[in-house]
Design an enzyme around this catalytic site. Structure first.
Site, PDB file in Angstrom:
ATOM      1  N   ASP A 246      -6.418   8.874   1.709  1.00 35.71           N
ATOM      2  CA  ASP A 246      -6.502   7.937   0.588  1.00 35.71           C
ATOM      3  C   ASP A 246      -7.051   6.600   1.066  1.00 35.71           C
ATOM      4  OD1 ASP A 246      -5.925   7.370  -2.218  1.00 35.71           O
ATOM      5  OD2 ASP A 246      -4.386   5.997  -1.481  1.00 35.71           O
TER       6      ASP A 246
ATOM      7  N   LEU B  72       7.480   4.502   1.025  1.00 34.14           N
ATOM      8  CA  LEU B  72       6.543   5.624   0.919  1.00 34.14           C
ATOM      9  C   LEU B  72       7.119   6.861   1.600  1.00 34.14           C
ATOM     10  CD1 LEU B  72       4.396   3.714  -0.180  1.00 34.14           C
ATOM     11  CD2 LEU B  72       2.828   4.515   1.563  1.00 34.14           C
TER      12      LEU B  72
ATOM     13  N   HIS C 129      -8.326   5.325  -2.399  1.00 34.05           N
ATOM     14  CA  HIS C 129      -7.195   4.379  -2.311  1.00 34.05           C
ATOM     15  C   HIS C 129      -6.466   4.337  -3.672  1.00 34.05           C
ATOM     16  CE1 HIS C 129      -5.638   0.860   0.272  1.00 34.05           C
ATOM     17  NE2 HIS C 129      -4.682   1.268  -0.549  1.00 34.05           N
TER      18      HIS C 129
ATOM     19  N   ALA D 129      -1.428   5.449   4.231  1.00 30.65           N
ATOM     20  CA  ALA D 129      -0.950   4.138   4.690  1.00 30.65           C
ATOM     21  C   ALA D 129      -2.110   3.138   4.748  1.00 30.65           C
ATOM     22  CB  ALA D 129      -0.267   4.297   6.036  1.00 30.65           C
ATOM     23  N   ARG D 130      -2.796   3.079   5.869  1.00 26.89           N
ATOM     24  CA  ARG D 130      -3.984   2.225   6.016  1.00 26.89           C
ATOM     25  C   ARG D 130      -4.971   2.938   6.938  1.00 26.89           C
ATOM     26  NH1 ARG D 130      -2.860   0.031   2.080  1.00 26.89           N
ATOM     27  NH2 ARG D 130      -2.353  -2.153   1.668  1.00 26.89           N
TER      28      ARG D 130
ATOM     29  N   GLU E 282     -13.708   0.786   3.300  1.00 28.71           N
ATOM     30  CA  GLU E 282     -13.556   1.202   1.905  1.00 28.71           C
ATOM     31  C   GLU E 282     -14.496   0.372   1.024  1.00 28.71           C
ATOM     32  OE1 GLU E 282      -9.401   1.092   0.800  1.00 28.71           O
ATOM     33  OE2 GLU E 282      -8.819   2.245   2.557  1.00 28.71           O
TER      34      GLU E 282
HETATM   35  P1  NAD Z   1       8.044  -0.221   3.920  1.00 25.77           P
HETATM   36  O1  NAD Z   1       8.093  -1.553   4.558  1.00 25.77           O
HETATM   37  O2  NAD Z   1       9.021   0.124   2.859  1.00 25.77           O
HETATM   38  O3  NAD Z   1       8.159   0.917   5.037  1.00 25.77           O
HETATM   39  C1  NAD Z   1       7.390   0.953   6.202  1.00 25.77           C
HETATM   40  C2  NAD Z   1       8.216   1.657   7.252  1.00 25.77           C
HETATM   41  O4  NAD Z   1       7.381   1.924   8.394  1.00 25.77           O
HETATM   42  C3  NAD Z   1       9.405   0.839   7.726  1.00 25.77           C
HETATM   43  O5  NAD Z   1      10.556   1.636   7.651  1.00 25.77           O
HETATM   44  C4  NAD Z   1       9.053   0.502   9.176  1.00 25.77           C
HETATM   45  O6  NAD Z   1      10.178   0.401   9.993  1.00 25.77           O
HETATM   46  C5  NAD Z   1       8.204   1.703   9.541  1.00 25.77           C
HETATM   47  N1  NAD Z   1       7.365   1.514  10.723  1.00 25.77           N
HETATM   48  C6  NAD Z   1       6.657   0.432  11.100  1.00 25.77           C
HETATM   49  N2  NAD Z   1       6.025   0.680  12.275  1.00 25.77           N
HETATM   50  C7  NAD Z   1       6.355   1.936  12.646  1.00 25.77           C
HETATM   51  C8  NAD Z   1       6.034   2.762  13.754  1.00 25.77           C
HETATM   52  N3  NAD Z   1       5.235   2.321  14.734  1.00 25.77           N
HETATM   53  N4  NAD Z   1       6.558   4.013  13.816  1.00 25.77           N
HETATM   54  C9  NAD Z   1       7.376   4.461  12.839  1.00 25.77           C
HETATM   55  N5  NAD Z   1       7.720   3.721  11.754  1.00 25.77           N
HETATM   56  C10 NAD Z   1       7.213   2.484  11.662  1.00 25.77           C
HETATM   57  O7  NAD Z   1       6.557  -0.081   3.361  1.00 25.77           O
HETATM   58  P2  NAD Z   1       6.039   0.993   2.307  1.00 25.77           P
HETATM   59  O8  NAD Z   1       6.152   0.445   0.934  1.00 25.77           O
HETATM   60  O9  NAD Z   1       6.623   2.304   2.618  1.00 25.77           O
HETATM   61  O10 NAD Z   1       4.480   0.991   2.649  1.00 25.77           O
HETATM   62  C11 NAD Z   1       4.026   1.328   3.939  1.00 25.77           C
HETATM   63  C12 NAD Z   1       2.546   1.013   4.057  1.00 25.77           C
HETATM   64  O11 NAD Z   1       1.817   1.933   3.250  1.00 25.77           O
HETATM   65  C13 NAD Z   1       2.177  -0.361   3.502  1.00 25.77           C
HETATM   66  O12 NAD Z   1       2.297  -1.356   4.504  1.00 25.77           O
HETATM   67  C14 NAD Z   1       0.757  -0.172   3.036  1.00 25.77           C
HETATM   68  O13 NAD Z   1      -0.136  -0.530   4.064  1.00 25.77           O
HETATM   69  C15 NAD Z   1       0.655   1.309   2.731  1.00 25.77           C
HETATM   70  N6  NAD Z   1       0.601   1.604   1.291  1.00 25.77           N
HETATM   71  C16 NAD Z   1      -0.475   2.268   0.804  1.00 25.77           C
HETATM   72  C17 NAD Z   1      -0.546   2.556  -0.543  1.00 25.77           C
HETATM   73  C18 NAD Z   1      -1.736   3.296  -1.120  1.00 25.77           C
HETATM   74  O14 NAD Z   1      -2.138   3.011  -2.230  1.00 25.77           O
HETATM   75  N7  NAD Z   1      -2.313   4.236  -0.404  1.00 25.77           N
HETATM   76  C19 NAD Z   1       0.485   2.162  -1.410  1.00 25.77           C
HETATM   77  C20 NAD Z   1       1.591   1.504  -0.876  1.00 25.77           C
HETATM   78  C21 NAD Z   1       1.646   1.235   0.480  1.00 25.77           C
END
Ligand code: NAD
Length: 308
Positions: free
Chosen positions: A250, A146, A274, A225-226, A255
């Site tokens: 989002d 993301l 979302h 994110a969440r 939710e």
């Molecule tokens: P990903 O695993 O590719 O990337 C997550 C990144 O966050 C990693 O690089 C990790 O090292 C980093 N991270 C973890 N803890 C951290 C912190 N304390 N400080 C800084 N960086 C930190 O995951 P992604 O595909 O990018 O998705 C991330 C999150 O977004 C998912 O876990 C999900 O909860 C959420 N998401 C939401 C939607 C949506 O529809 N809104 C869609 C996809 C993902």
């Protein structure tokens, strides 16, 4: 692991019609069927699902069609010897475009015009209100799929992109990468702060009073994110007192966002349900991941996106 059948749980219907995925995977050399909570899951089963359900632990492999797997009891999967995989890696474009859209709306006031249009109102903006994204600083917290998708698009819009991540590894579109412990330094000068980390014990409540105090008063928070990564009532206070200017959200602590939430009524808050990752090709992206992992099972290789 041996795979005798692939079951598409009806919960995937939250994201897309399950039959689309069944069709997409129909050429696999394993039967692909729909399933629900009454299905008897057993050894030799692979399950594709939106969220966790009782009974999955009897299967050999569970694939979550989302990137966030925070609803799954990872320890229980480990104990049961059930492999868990997720769908990280496919949301960079959809979520990246959504975040670009939020930021463009705040800068070019699209949400204001749309609200005025609903009242058939020709709305003149105060001269000082609109701005351009060019040169404005964005801080992306979490530089995975993301975060990189967001950073690439912000960079293309001429923004000054900085980021926060756990490793020091550079990201091409990110001018400066800060460590997690330097979060305040990273967000202090940003006009936009975009959250893109998983929900973990470390990130729950990551944005609370101290973070809103550090942020610029003309800053916007973007959370794709969440929900629980942001303390929502503190955010509402920060918006009401002018500690920050606005937010694009989002995801929420609860939710759907309850009807009585003060977030609904604020002009400088964009609420989306979302929906940041939604796209009509989503079932194909999931099929590609599942297909790759079925091949990995066949070849005795390591499954991609393996959590447990
Ligand atoms: P990903 O695993 O590719 O990337 C997550 C990144 O966050 C990693 O690089 C990790 O090292 C980093 N991270 C973890 N803890 C951290 C912190 N304390 N400080 C800084 N960086 C930190 O995951 P992604 O595909 O990018 O998705 C991330 C999150 O977004 C998912 O876990 C999900 O909860 C959420 N998401 C939401 C939607 C949506 O529809 N809104 C869609 C996809 C993902």
């Amino acid at each position: 692991m041996t795979l005798h059948r692939l079951l598409i749980h009806d919960s995937v219907g939250i994201a897309f019609p399950p039959e689309l995925l069944v069709d997409e995977l129909s050429d696999l050399d394993v039967p692909v069927e729909t399933a629900d909570d009454d299905t008897n899951f057993s050894q030799g089963d692979g399950v594709v699902t939106f969220g966790p359900a009782e009974g999955f632990l009897a299967a050999d492999w569970v694939h979550c069609i989302r990137a966030g797997y925070d609803e799954f009891d990872v320890d229980a999967y480990e104990l049961a010897g059930t492999t868990l995989t997720n769908s990280s890696g496919v949301h960079g474009t959809s979520v990246g475009e959504m975040v670009a859209g939020y930021m463009l709306s705040f800068a070019r006031r699209l949400h204001v015009f749309r609200d005025a249009q609903a009242d058939h109102e020709w709305h003149d903006l105060p001269y000082e209100e609109p701005f351009t994204l060019d040169g404005e600083r964005l801080c992306v917290v979490g530089l995975g799929t993301l975060g990189r998708g967001i950073a690439e698009r912000a960079d293309a819009l001429g923004m000054d992109v900085v980021g926060v991540r756990q490793s020091e590894e550079p990201v091409p579109e990110v001018r400066e990468v800060y460590q997690s412990e330097d979060l305040h330094e990273a967000i202090a000068d940003a006009r936009f702060v975009a959250l893109a980390t998983p929900l973990t014990p470390e990130t729950e409540g990551l944005f609370d009073t101290p973070e809103f105090e550090v942020m610029r008063e003309d800053a916007y928070l973007v959370n794709v994110a969440r929900g629980p990564i942001v303390d929502q009532s503190t955010l509402v206070d920060a918006l009401e007192t002018g500690a920050v200017s606005g937010a694009a959200l989002d995801v929420f602590e609860e939710e759907p966002l309850p009807e009585e939430s003060p977030l609904w009524g604020r002009e400088e808050v964009i609420v989306t349900p979302h929906a940041a990752a939604q796209t009509r090709g989503y079932h194909r992206d999931i099929a590609t991941l599942v297909r790759t992992n079925v091949e990995q099972v066949r070849n005795g290789g390591e499954l991609v996106n393996r959590i447990v």
